[in-house]
Design a protein around this motif. Structure first.
Motif, PDB file in Angstrom:
ATOM      1  N   GLY A   1      17.359  -7.660 -10.461  1.00  0.00           N
ATOM      2  CA  GLY A   1      16.905  -7.977  -9.116  1.00  0.00           C
ATOM      3  C   GLY A   1      17.416  -6.938  -8.142  1.00  0.00           C
ATOM      4  N   LEU A   2      16.648  -6.714  -7.085  1.00  0.00           N
ATOM      5  CA  LEU A   2      17.108  -5.757  -6.074  1.00  0.00           C
ATOM      6  C   LEU A   2      16.940  -6.366  -4.692  1.00  0.00           C
ATOM      7  N   LEU A   3      17.880  -6.039  -3.822  1.00  0.00           N
ATOM      8  CA  LEU A   3      17.817  -6.507  -2.435  1.00  0.00           C
ATOM      9  C   LEU A   3      18.102  -5.310  -1.536  1.00  0.00           C
ATOM     10  N   VAL A   4      17.164  -5.010  -0.681  1.00  0.00           N
ATOM     11  CA  VAL A   4      17.273  -3.795   0.124  1.00  0.00           C
ATOM     12  C   VAL A   4      18.517  -3.811   1.016  1.00  0.00           C
ATOM     13  N   ALA A   5      18.950  -5.011   1.401  1.00  0.00           N
ATOM     14  CA  ALA A   5      20.121  -5.103   2.283  1.00  0.00           C
ATOM     15  C   ALA A   5      21.355  -4.448   1.657  1.00  0.00           C
TER      16      ALA A   5
ATOM     17  N   GLU B   1       8.288  -4.686  -9.963  1.00  0.00           N
ATOM     18  CA  GLU B   1       7.610  -5.984  -9.877  1.00  0.00           C
ATOM     19  C   GLU B   1       7.656  -6.569  -8.475  1.00  0.00           C
ATOM     20  N   ASN B   2       6.488  -6.732  -7.889  1.00  0.00           N
ATOM     21  CA  ASN B   2       6.386  -7.330  -6.553  1.00  0.00           C
ATOM     22  C   ASN B   2       5.727  -8.696  -6.563  1.00  0.00           C
ATOM     23  N   VAL B   3       5.154  -9.085  -7.718  1.00  0.00           N
ATOM     24  CA  VAL B   3       4.224 -10.221  -7.708  1.00  0.00           C
ATOM     25  C   VAL B   3       4.676 -11.419  -8.550  1.00  0.00           C
TER      26      VAL B   3
ATOM     27  N   ASP C   1      -7.529  -3.983 -11.410  1.00  0.00           N
ATOM     28  CA  ASP C   1      -7.851  -5.087 -10.502  1.00  0.00           C
ATOM     29  C   ASP C   1      -7.480  -6.394 -11.213  1.00  0.00           C
ATOM     30  N   TYR C   2      -6.518  -7.116 -10.648  1.00  0.00           N
ATOM     31  CA  TYR C   2      -6.066  -8.333 -11.347  1.00  0.00           C
ATOM     32  C   TYR C   2      -6.985  -9.532 -11.101  1.00  0.00           C
ATOM     33  N   ARG C   3      -7.809  -9.430 -10.067  1.00  0.00           N
ATOM     34  CA  ARG C   3      -8.605 -10.619  -9.709  1.00  0.00           C
ATOM     35  C   ARG C   3      -9.570 -10.982 -10.840  1.00  0.00           C
TER      36      ARG C   3
ATOM     37  N   ALA D   1     -11.790  -2.274  -3.810  1.00  0.00           N
ATOM     38  CA  ALA D   1     -11.479  -1.349  -2.714  1.00  0.00           C
ATOM     39  C   ALA D   1     -10.006  -0.940  -2.770  1.00  0.00           C
ATOM     40  N   LYS D   2      -9.138  -1.919  -3.021  1.00  0.00           N
ATOM     41  CA  LYS D   2      -7.707  -1.589  -3.086  1.00  0.00           C
ATOM     42  C   LYS D   2      -7.420  -0.697  -4.286  1.00  0.00           C
ATOM     43  N   CYS D   3      -8.114  -0.950  -5.397  1.00  0.00           N
ATOM     44  CA  CYS D   3      -7.888  -0.115  -6.586  1.00  0.00           C
ATOM     45  C   CYS D   3      -8.344   1.318  -6.320  1.00  0.00           C
TER      46      CYS D   3
ATOM     47  N   ALA E   1      -3.615  -4.202  -8.323  1.00  0.00           N
ATOM     48  CA  ALA E   1      -3.908  -4.707  -6.975  1.00  0.00           C
ATOM     49  C   ALA E   1      -5.148  -5.581  -7.032  1.00  0.00           C
ATOM     50  N   GLY E   2      -5.416  -6.264  -5.922  1.00  0.00           N
ATOM     51  CA  GLY E   2      -6.532  -7.203  -5.870  1.00  0.00           C
ATOM     52  C   GLY E   2      -7.793  -6.582  -5.286  1.00  0.00           C
ATOM     53  N   GLY E   3      -8.805  -6.412  -6.113  1.00  0.00           N
ATOM     54  CA  GLY E   3     -10.108  -5.975  -5.615  1.00  0.00           C
ATOM     55  C   GLY E   3     -10.378  -4.495  -5.835  1.00  0.00           C
TER      56      GLY E   3
ATOM     57  N   SER F   1      -5.398  -9.633   2.715  1.00  0.00           N
ATOM     58  CA  SER F   1      -6.293  -8.928   3.651  1.00  0.00           C
ATOM     59  C   SER F   1      -5.549  -7.910   4.515  1.00  0.00           C
ATOM     60  N   ASN F   2      -4.259  -7.727   4.262  1.00  0.00           N
ATOM     61  CA  ASN F   2      -3.549  -6.633   4.963  1.00  0.00           C
ATOM     62  C   ASN F   2      -3.796  -5.321   4.239  1.00  0.00           C
ATOM     63  N   GLN F   3      -4.012  -4.277   5.037  1.00  0.00           N
ATOM     64  CA  GLN F   3      -4.240  -2.937   4.462  1.00  0.00           C
ATOM     65  C   GLN F   3      -3.043  -2.074   4.834  1.00  0.00           C
TER      66      GLN F   3
ATOM     67  N   GLY G   1       0.124  -2.653  -1.528  1.00  0.00           N
ATOM     68  CA  GLY G   1       0.832  -3.170  -0.364  1.00  0.00           C
ATOM     69  C   GLY G   1       1.834  -2.178   0.192  1.00  0.00           C
ATOM     70  N   ALA G   2       2.600  -2.662   1.168  1.00  0.00           N
ATOM     71  CA  ALA G   2       3.515  -1.778   1.889  1.00  0.00           C
ATOM     72  C   ALA G   2       4.534  -1.138   0.943  1.00  0.00           C
ATOM     73  N   VAL G   3       5.255  -1.959   0.199  1.00  0.00           N
ATOM     74  CA  VAL G   3       6.275  -1.426  -0.714  1.00  0.00           C
ATOM     75  C   VAL G   3       5.596  -0.711  -1.887  1.00  0.00           C
ATOM     76  N   GLY G   4       4.640  -1.383  -2.516  1.00  0.00           N
ATOM     77  CA  GLY G   4       4.032  -0.861  -3.742  1.00  0.00           C
ATOM     78  C   GLY G   4       3.383   0.494  -3.562  1.00  0.00           C
TER      79      GLY G   4
ATOM     80  N   GLU H   1       4.476 -16.452  -6.215  1.00  0.00           N
ATOM     81  CA  GLU H   1       5.151 -17.746  -6.365  1.00  0.00           C
ATOM     82  C   GLU H   1       5.681 -18.299  -5.038  1.00  0.00           C
ATOM     83  N   TYR H   2       5.603 -17.511  -3.952  1.00  0.00           N
ATOM     84  CA  TYR H   2       6.259 -17.941  -2.711  1.00  0.00           C
ATOM     85  C   TYR H   2       5.653 -19.224  -2.140  1.00  0.00           C
ATOM     86  N   ASN H   3       4.346 -19.421  -2.348  1.00  0.00           N
ATOM     87  CA  ASN H   3       3.702 -20.616  -1.802  1.00  0.00           C
ATOM     88  C   ASN H   3       3.408 -21.647  -2.875  1.00  0.00           C
TER      89      ASN H   3
HETATM   90  N1  LIG Z   1      13.852  -7.295  -2.703  1.00  0.00           N
HETATM   91  C1  LIG Z   1      13.749  -6.753  -1.502  1.00  0.00           C
HETATM   92  O1  LIG Z   1      14.717  -6.319  -0.901  1.00  0.00           O
HETATM   93  C2  LIG Z   1      12.378  -6.668  -0.897  1.00  0.00           C
HETATM   94  C3  LIG Z   1      12.156  -5.979   0.297  1.00  0.00           C
HETATM   95  C4  LIG Z   1      10.845  -5.885   0.798  1.00  0.00           C
HETATM   96  C5  LIG Z   1       9.801  -6.515   0.110  1.00  0.00           C
HETATM   97  N2  LIG Z   1      10.081  -7.193  -1.035  1.00  0.00           N
HETATM   98  C6  LIG Z   1       8.997  -7.823  -1.810  1.00  0.00           C
HETATM   99  O2  LIG Z   1       8.034  -6.835  -2.112  1.00  0.00           O
HETATM  100  C7  LIG Z   1       6.762  -7.447  -2.277  1.00  0.00           C
HETATM  101  C8  LIG Z   1       5.732  -6.712  -1.427  1.00  0.00           C
HETATM  102  O3  LIG Z   1       6.079  -6.880  -0.057  1.00  0.00           O
HETATM  103  P1  LIG Z   1       5.328  -6.022   1.059  1.00  0.00           P
HETATM  104  O4  LIG Z   1       6.091  -6.175   2.303  1.00  0.00           O
HETATM  105  O5  LIG Z   1       5.044  -4.672   0.547  1.00  0.00           O
HETATM  106  O6  LIG Z   1       3.961  -6.829   1.247  1.00  0.00           O
HETATM  107  P2  LIG Z   1       2.501  -6.288   0.947  1.00  0.00           P
HETATM  108  O7  LIG Z   1       2.473  -5.867  -0.495  1.00  0.00           O
HETATM  109  O8  LIG Z   1       2.097  -5.304   1.966  1.00  0.00           O
HETATM  110  O9  LIG Z   1       1.575  -7.568   1.147  1.00  0.00           O
HETATM  111  C9  LIG Z   1       1.554  -8.564   0.219  1.00  0.00           C
HETATM  112  C10 LIG Z   1       0.465  -8.269  -0.867  1.00  0.00           C
HETATM  113  O10 LIG Z   1       0.772  -9.076  -2.003  1.00  0.00           O
HETATM  114  C11 LIG Z   1      -0.417  -9.319  -2.697  1.00  0.00           C
HETATM  115  N3  LIG Z   1      -0.463 -10.737  -3.080  1.00  0.00           N
HETATM  116  C12 LIG Z   1      -0.340 -11.803  -2.254  1.00  0.00           C
HETATM  117  N4  LIG Z   1      -0.440 -12.948  -2.962  1.00  0.00           N
HETATM  118  C13 LIG Z   1      -0.649 -12.574  -4.256  1.00  0.00           C
HETATM  119  C14 LIG Z   1      -0.834 -13.296  -5.466  1.00  0.00           C
HETATM  120  N5  LIG Z   1      -0.841 -14.641  -5.496  1.00  0.00           N
HETATM  121  N6  LIG Z   1      -1.009 -12.591  -6.611  1.00  0.00           N
HETATM  122  C15 LIG Z   1      -1.026 -11.244  -6.599  1.00  0.00           C
HETATM  123  N7  LIG Z   1      -0.846 -10.503  -5.482  1.00  0.00           N
HETATM  124  C16 LIG Z   1      -0.658 -11.171  -4.323  1.00  0.00           C
HETATM  125  C17 LIG Z   1      -1.588  -8.969  -1.788  1.00  0.00           C
HETATM  126  O11 LIG Z   1      -2.183  -7.786  -2.292  1.00  0.00           O
HETATM  127  P3  LIG Z   1      -3.510  -7.869  -3.209  1.00  0.00           P
HETATM  128  O12 LIG Z   1      -4.650  -7.790  -2.301  1.00  0.00           O
HETATM  129  O13 LIG Z   1      -3.351  -6.691  -4.109  1.00  0.00           O
HETATM  130  O14 LIG Z   1      -3.457  -9.184  -3.927  1.00  0.00           O
HETATM  131  C18 LIG Z   1      -0.916  -8.682  -0.450  1.00  0.00           C
HETATM  132  O15 LIG Z   1      -1.590  -7.678   0.286  1.00  0.00           O
HETATM  133  C19 LIG Z   1       6.946  -8.915  -1.916  1.00  0.00           C
HETATM  134  O16 LIG Z   1       7.132  -9.662  -3.093  1.00  0.00           O
HETATM  135  C20 LIG Z   1       8.228  -8.912  -1.109  1.00  0.00           C
HETATM  136  O17 LIG Z   1       8.879 -10.149  -1.135  1.00  0.00           O
HETATM  137  C21 LIG Z   1      11.328  -7.279  -1.529  1.00  0.00           C
END
Ligand SMILES: NC(=O)c1ccc[n+]([C@@H]2O[C@H](COP(=O)([O-])OP(=O)(O)OC[C@H]3O[C@@H](n4cnc5c(N)ncnc54)[C@H](OP(=O)(O)O)[C@@H]3O)[C@@H](O)[C@H]2O)c1
Length: 337
Positions: A277-281, A225-227, A199-201, A183-185, A179-181, A327-329, A158-161, A253-255
């Motif tokens: 924990g970290l917060l970019v702000a 940790e993003n997940v 691939d965690y799927r 292609a992403k790996c 990552a999931g899948g 499905s975001n790349q 993903g974007a951050v990872g 866990e968001y949904n």
């Molecule tokens: N703390 C902060 O200040 C801060 C700032 C920015 C972002 N973040 C956090 O960083 C993380 C990544 O954000 P991002 O903006 O870079 O988004 P992103 O990774 O570009 O998009 C979200 C990705 O999360 C994965 N995902 C979604 N649901 C999942 C699930 N149930 N299990 C496993 N993977 C799942 C998907 O990738 P796969 O196809 O690989 O599943 C999806 O493409 C998020 O948790 C976000 O809240 C935190």
């Protein structure tokens, strides 16, 4: 006459958001007060965090009020101004909303940007925005990796990872991404130069734990940790002594209406490890430093950044939900104008 299309939050999502939680409406443009300026939003950042802002919870930001436009970082151009320092035609960036036009106040979060400084103005929402700064400060300030450390990145494609992994490689670490899948790996190892990808799927916690152990036989020194959920639990089972876990996000866990993760915290005791924990702000005052360093690496071709741009406010819901289907790349961006 110009109208303002606005993507409103009509009710708080219960679990996964559904289209009826939102409504796209057309309103008249507001009249500016002295000290205000009107921004024509061109691009909006779609972030997982926005899901949290939709809940009525005590968090680091107030919840998005019901019937208000959904809060988002946007970049756009000043359309009209009654504020000193903001001239018509000036590019700006700020925390606004998913709408054609946002009313901003001088002295607020919306600040001028210079598109001439970056390859694409959208980079202000990716590499040089919150995403890039999260990766940079989250990795170096919170996780404190040392050259030679093994770094595990979850949500790695993903974007951050994807940026975290590249930064950790530049720092001389051994980097494993989850990552999931397939292609992403493949993208992790080929495009972002991770050493290994998982691939965690289709894997339960035991299979994930084993896969991490196979990729990191010497254990893991840092987890970015993003997940959360079972992916975090599996990572915790592979910690080394004095490992650092940087808790950036818990997107799995968001949904969800029930919490499933963090059942293996006892591993922190065994390994005298820490989780933070970290917060970019918190790093806003240091964004210039981070952006300068990232700009240098990007110009040298040492970091690549991917952006996934969907078009049209009318497609906001589908674009936002890509974050949860995976499905975001790359950095998810909505083109509004
Ligand atoms: N703390 C902060 O200040 C801060 C700032 C920015 C972002 N973040 C956090 O960083 C993380 C990544 O954000 P991002 O903006 O870079 O988004 P992103 O990774 O570009 O998009 C979200 C990705 O999360 C994965 N995902 C979604 N649901 C999942 C699930 N149930 N299990 C496993 N993977 C799942 C998907 O990738 P796969 O196809 O690989 O599943 C999806 O493409 C998020 O948790 C976000 O809240 C935190």
């Amino acid at each position: 006459m110009l109208t303002n299309r606005r993507f409103l939050l009509r009710r708080r999502p219960q679990g996964e958001p559904v289209p009826d939680d939102f409504e796209l409406v057309s309103e008249a443009l507001p009249v500016l007060d002295e000290g205000q300026f009107l921004v024509r939003n061109h691009y909006a950042s779609l972030d997982p965090a926005m899901r949290g802002w939709m809940d009525d919870l005590d968090s680091y930001m107030p919840p998005i009020p019901l019937d208000a436009a959904v809060r988002a970082s946007t970049i756009g151009v000043v359309e009209e101004s009654r504020a000193e320092g903001f001239a018509k035609g000036q590019w700006v960036m700020g925390l606004n909303a998913l709408e054609d036009y946002s009313v901003c106040a001088a002295g607020g979060f919306t600040q001028p940007i210079d598109p001439g400084l970056v390859p694409s103005v959208t980079n202000y929402l990716s590499l040089f925005g919150a995403v890039g700064m999260t990766a940079y400060f989250g990795l170096f300030d919170v996780c404190e990796p040392k050259p030679g450390d093994t770094v595990l990145v979850t949500g790695a494609a993903g974007a951050v990872g994807s940026i975290v992994g590249q930064l950790a490689k530049l720092h001389g670490c051994h980097v494993i991404g989850i990552a999931g899948g397939e292609a992403k790996c493949a993208r992790l190892t080929q495009r972002y130069k991770f050493d290994a990808a998982i691939d965690y799927r289709g894997k339960d916690e035991a299979a994930l734990t084993a896969a991490i152990a196979a990729a990191a036989p010497g254990g893991v020194d840092v987890i970015f940790e993003n997940v959360g959920g079972i992916i975090l639990d599996a990572g915790l089972m592979n910690l080394n002594m004095h490992a650092r876990v940087g808790l950036c996000g818990l997107i799995s866990e968001y949904n969800s209406t029930e919490r499933v993760g963090a059942r293996n915290l006892w591993r922190l005791i065994v390994k005298r490890a820490s989780i933070r924990g970290l917060l970019v702000a918190d790093y806003v005052a240091r964004f210039g430093e981070g952006a300068a360093q990232m700009g240098q690496w990007a110009a040298q071709g040492k970091i690549v950044v991917d952006e996934h741009v969907d078009e049209g406010l009318e497609n906001t819901y589908a674009a936002f939900m890509r974050l949860f289907s995976g499905s975001n790349q790359g950095k998810m961006i909505l083109k509004i104008a």
